[in-house]
Design an enzyme around this catalytic site. Sequence first.
Site, PDB file in Angstrom:
ATOM      1  N   GLY A   1       0.799  -1.216   0.000  1.00 49.52           N
ATOM      2  CA  GLY A   1       0.000   0.000   0.000  1.00 49.52           C
ATOM      3  C   GLY A   1       0.834   1.268   0.000  1.00 49.52           C
ATOM      4  N   HIS A   2       0.139   2.384  -0.174  1.00 55.70           N
ATOM      5  CA  HIS A   2       0.803   3.689  -0.317  1.00 55.70           C
ATOM      6  C   HIS A   2       1.543   4.104   0.946  1.00 55.70           C
ATOM      7  CE1 HIS A   2      -3.249   5.779   0.898  1.00 55.70           C
ATOM      8  NE2 HIS A   2      -2.780   4.999   1.830  1.00 55.70           N
ATOM      9  N   ASN A   3       2.663   4.801   0.725  1.00 55.72           N
ATOM     10  CA  ASN A   3       3.500   5.364   1.793  1.00 55.72           C
ATOM     11  C   ASN A   3       4.143   4.315   2.689  1.00 55.72           C
ATOM     12  OD1 ASN A   3       1.166   7.727   1.452  1.00 55.72           O
ATOM     13  ND2 ASN A   3       3.255   8.504   1.674  1.00 55.72           N
TER      14      ASN A   3
END
Length: 342
Positions: A243-245
């Site tokens: 997932g993002h970040n």
Amino acid sequence: MMKALDQAMTVQALADHVSGIVVGSGNALIQAVASLDVATEEALAFCEPAKQNTLGDSKAGVVLVTDAFASQCPHHAIVVPQPRLAFARLLQWLFKTPARCSGISSTAIIAPDAQVDPTAFVGPACIIGAGCQVGADVVIEAGCVLGEGVSIGAGSHIFEHVRLYDGVQVGHHCILHAGAIIGKAGFGFVLDETQRWCEVPQLGTVRLGDHVVIGANCTIDRGALGDTLIGEGVKCDNQVQIGHNTNIGAHTLICGCVGISGSVTIGSHCVLGGKTGVADHVNITDHVMLAGGSGVAQDIEKPGVYGGNPIQPITQWKRSCLHLAKLDEWARRIRALERTCE
């Protein structure tokens, strides 16, 4: 199966390459590699301590073993500290991937301002967007799409139908297997006043360090504001979602079908077993090993081996599994006790 060598090698030559010690004849010729159970007198195999009881049944011409088991080998032995590691290094040496000729396919579409090194190869039906930088000896197989501003470091190999979204940075000597999607928008939504989902723009990108391997059909989302970071030497198996970040530390190993939510931090030299799930905003320290199917919903602050859902130290999880297997028996005993008290 057995894999034939292009040319026969002496046992001594094989031993020299991995700094091993020959027990037996160094002049014996080896013409193939194989697993211990199917190897013949002309083949090289390896045996780890856990499989040493099968050595007596093997016909392998030479076996990579630790010193304690050299005398049990049927013919010749090469003594090394880590047989499996030595076998892997010999395979890399004996079966080198042929160098791909440089050049750009006539069906590839390259933006005028993209910079493609003359030693790189770009396969059929590839699209390379504006401002891209493709380094020396990079191989981009058929059907890949690079968005604007993508950079790929020297010696990397991008297999068929990989999609790199705008701004993605790939380090040196990386391998991205077929169907990988790197840098798509992260899964970010917030409810508005009408209870409809409002998309949060994902403005960051994804950065892969050097020597990263991404398996087939993996997806790595770009960051919302900052970037999603994959550290040097990280290895991902097939069908992994990141997932993002998220920030994954150097030399961490991620097995197949792992799902990692957004804003997760995973330390270096970790191992995530297959089908492990990690909840958002979790922090995992260095040198953590997670058993397959683990569910991580809280931080892990101490190095060690963990398993289960919710996550537990591995010894505690094993005890819990044993207790779970006895639940039916305990339930019967409790009902019997209840009847005696009525």
